[in-house]
Design a protein around this motif. Structure first.
Motif, PDB file in Angstrom:
ATOM      1  N   THR A 179       0.852  -1.189   0.000  1.00 31.33           N
ATOM      2  CA  THR A 179       0.000   0.000   0.000  1.00 31.33           C
ATOM      3  C   THR A 179       0.892   1.244   0.000  1.00 31.33           C
ATOM      4  N   LEU A 180       0.261   2.385  -0.188  1.00 28.31           N
ATOM      5  CA  LEU A 180       0.986   3.653  -0.136  1.00 28.31           C
ATOM      6  C   LEU A 180       1.707   3.812   1.194  1.00 28.31           C
ATOM      7  N   GLU A 181       1.013   3.468   2.276  1.00 23.29           N
ATOM      8  CA  GLU A 181       1.612   3.587   3.609  1.00 23.29           C
ATOM      9  C   GLU A 181       2.819   2.667   3.767  1.00 23.29           C
ATOM     10  N   GLU A 182       2.727   1.456   3.240  1.00 25.11           N
ATOM     11  CA  GLU A 182       3.837   0.504   3.337  1.00 25.11           C
ATOM     12  C   GLU A 182       5.041   0.974   2.518  1.00 25.11           C
ATOM     13  N   VAL A 183       4.781   1.502   1.323  1.00 23.37           N
ATOM     14  CA  VAL A 183       5.877   2.030   0.499  1.00 23.37           C
ATOM     15  C   VAL A 183       6.513   3.221   1.206  1.00 23.37           C
ATOM     16  N   ALA A 184       5.690   4.111   1.726  1.00 26.56           N
ATOM     17  CA  ALA A 184       6.209   5.287   2.436  1.00 26.56           C
ATOM     18  C   ALA A 184       7.088   4.863   3.613  1.00 26.56           C
ATOM     19  N   ALA A 185       6.646   3.864   4.361  1.00 24.27           N
ATOM     20  CA  ALA A 185       7.436   3.391   5.502  1.00 24.27           C
ATOM     21  C   ALA A 185       8.782   2.831   5.036  1.00 24.27           C
ATOM     22  N   LEU A 204       4.983  11.350   0.416  1.00 29.73           N
ATOM     23  CA  LEU A 204       5.250  10.524  -0.763  1.00 29.73           C
ATOM     24  C   LEU A 204       4.274  10.873  -1.884  1.00 29.73           C
ATOM     25  N   GLN A 205       3.001  10.981  -1.555  1.00 32.51           N
ATOM     26  CA  GLN A 205       1.999  11.359  -2.557  1.00 32.51           C
ATOM     27  C   GLN A 205       2.308  12.725  -3.164  1.00 32.51           C
ATOM     28  N   ARG A 206       2.688  13.656  -2.350  1.00 30.52           N
ATOM     29  CA  ARG A 206       2.993  15.007  -2.822  1.00 30.52           C
ATOM     30  C   ARG A 206       4.185  14.984  -3.786  1.00 30.52           C
ATOM     31  N   HIS A 207       5.240  14.253  -3.430  1.00 23.33           N
ATOM     32  CA  HIS A 207       6.419  14.173  -4.299  1.00 23.33           C
ATOM     33  C   HIS A 207       6.087  13.482  -5.622  1.00 23.33           C
ATOM     34  N   LEU A 208       5.287  12.431  -5.547  1.00 24.43           N
ATOM     35  CA  LEU A 208       4.886  11.754  -6.784  1.00 24.43           C
ATOM     36  C   LEU A 208       4.035  12.675  -7.653  1.00 24.43           C
ATOM     37  N   ALA A 209       3.138  13.428  -7.040  1.00 27.07           N
ATOM     38  CA  ALA A 209       2.293  14.361  -7.792  1.00 27.07           C
ATOM     39  C   ALA A 209       3.149  15.438  -8.471  1.00 27.07           C
ATOM     40  N   GLN A 210       4.192  15.888  -7.792  1.00 26.26           N
ATOM     41  CA  GLN A 210       5.097  16.872  -8.391  1.00 26.26           C
ATOM     42  C   GLN A 210       5.801  16.300  -9.618  1.00 26.26           C
ATOM     43  N   SER A 230       1.801   8.674  -9.835  1.00 31.08           N
ATOM     44  CA  SER A 230       1.155   8.197  -8.610  1.00 31.08           C
ATOM     45  C   SER A 230       1.589   6.762  -8.357  1.00 31.08           C
ATOM     46  N   LEU A 231       1.315   6.290  -7.164  1.00 31.52           N
ATOM     47  CA  LEU A 231       1.626   4.903  -6.838  1.00 31.52           C
ATOM     48  C   LEU A 231       0.874   3.967  -7.779  1.00 31.52           C
ATOM     49  N   GLN A 232      -0.400   4.249  -8.034  1.00 25.47           N
ATOM     50  CA  GLN A 232      -1.190   3.383  -8.907  1.00 25.47           C
ATOM     51  C   GLN A 232      -0.614   3.358 -10.320  1.00 25.47           C
ATOM     52  N   TRP A 233      -0.203   4.508 -10.835  1.00 22.20           N
ATOM     53  CA  TRP A 233       0.363   4.550 -12.181  1.00 22.20           C
ATOM     54  C   TRP A 233       1.648   3.736 -12.242  1.00 22.20           C
TER      55      TRP A 233
END
Length: 115
Positions: free
Chosen positions: A33-39, A48-54, A58-61
């Motif tokens: 999950t996003l949380e697991e990747v972030a950890a 992590l979401q903010r950096h990917l958006a920049q 996204s994680l899904q992409w």
């Protein structure tokens, strides 16, 4: 493999995207999950979401990008059933996988298998 490189050449992810992509590759066949990747990357999920958006991703992409490459490789080099491949790639069933594959490549799974 070379065939996958021709069909889907390596993408130039941003630094965060590259780290997430590598994390997903190391985790396969489990999809964190996003949380697991972030950890694993020692950051918060929101950061992590903010950096990917920049980086306009996204994680899904990134996960779908990797799943597409794995699907192309497996379809062109093995006789695994579509049902089994769908399970390996984390889809709920074969029709969901086949719809995603057609959306990713514009072609049905069978056309890659015939090659």
């Amino acid at each position: 493999d070379a065939y996958t490189q021709i069909i889907s050449p390596p993408r130039d992810f941003g630094p965060t995207g590259q780290k997430v992509h590598s994390c997903l590759k190391r985790s396969y066949p489990q999809w964190p999950t996003l949380e697991e990747v972030a950890a694993k990357l020692h950051t918060s999920a929101s950061s992590l979401q903010r950096h990917l958006a920049q980086e306009k991703t996204s994680l899904q992409w990134l996960k779908d990008d990797l799943r597409r490459d794995l699907a192309i490789s497996r379809l062109s080099s093995s006789r695994v059933s579509l049902e089994q491949l769908a399970i390996e790639l984390g889809f709920s069933d074969s029709p969901a996988f086949q719809r995603a594959f057609k959306r990713w490549t514009g072609k049905p799974c069978g056309s890659y298998r015939q090659r």
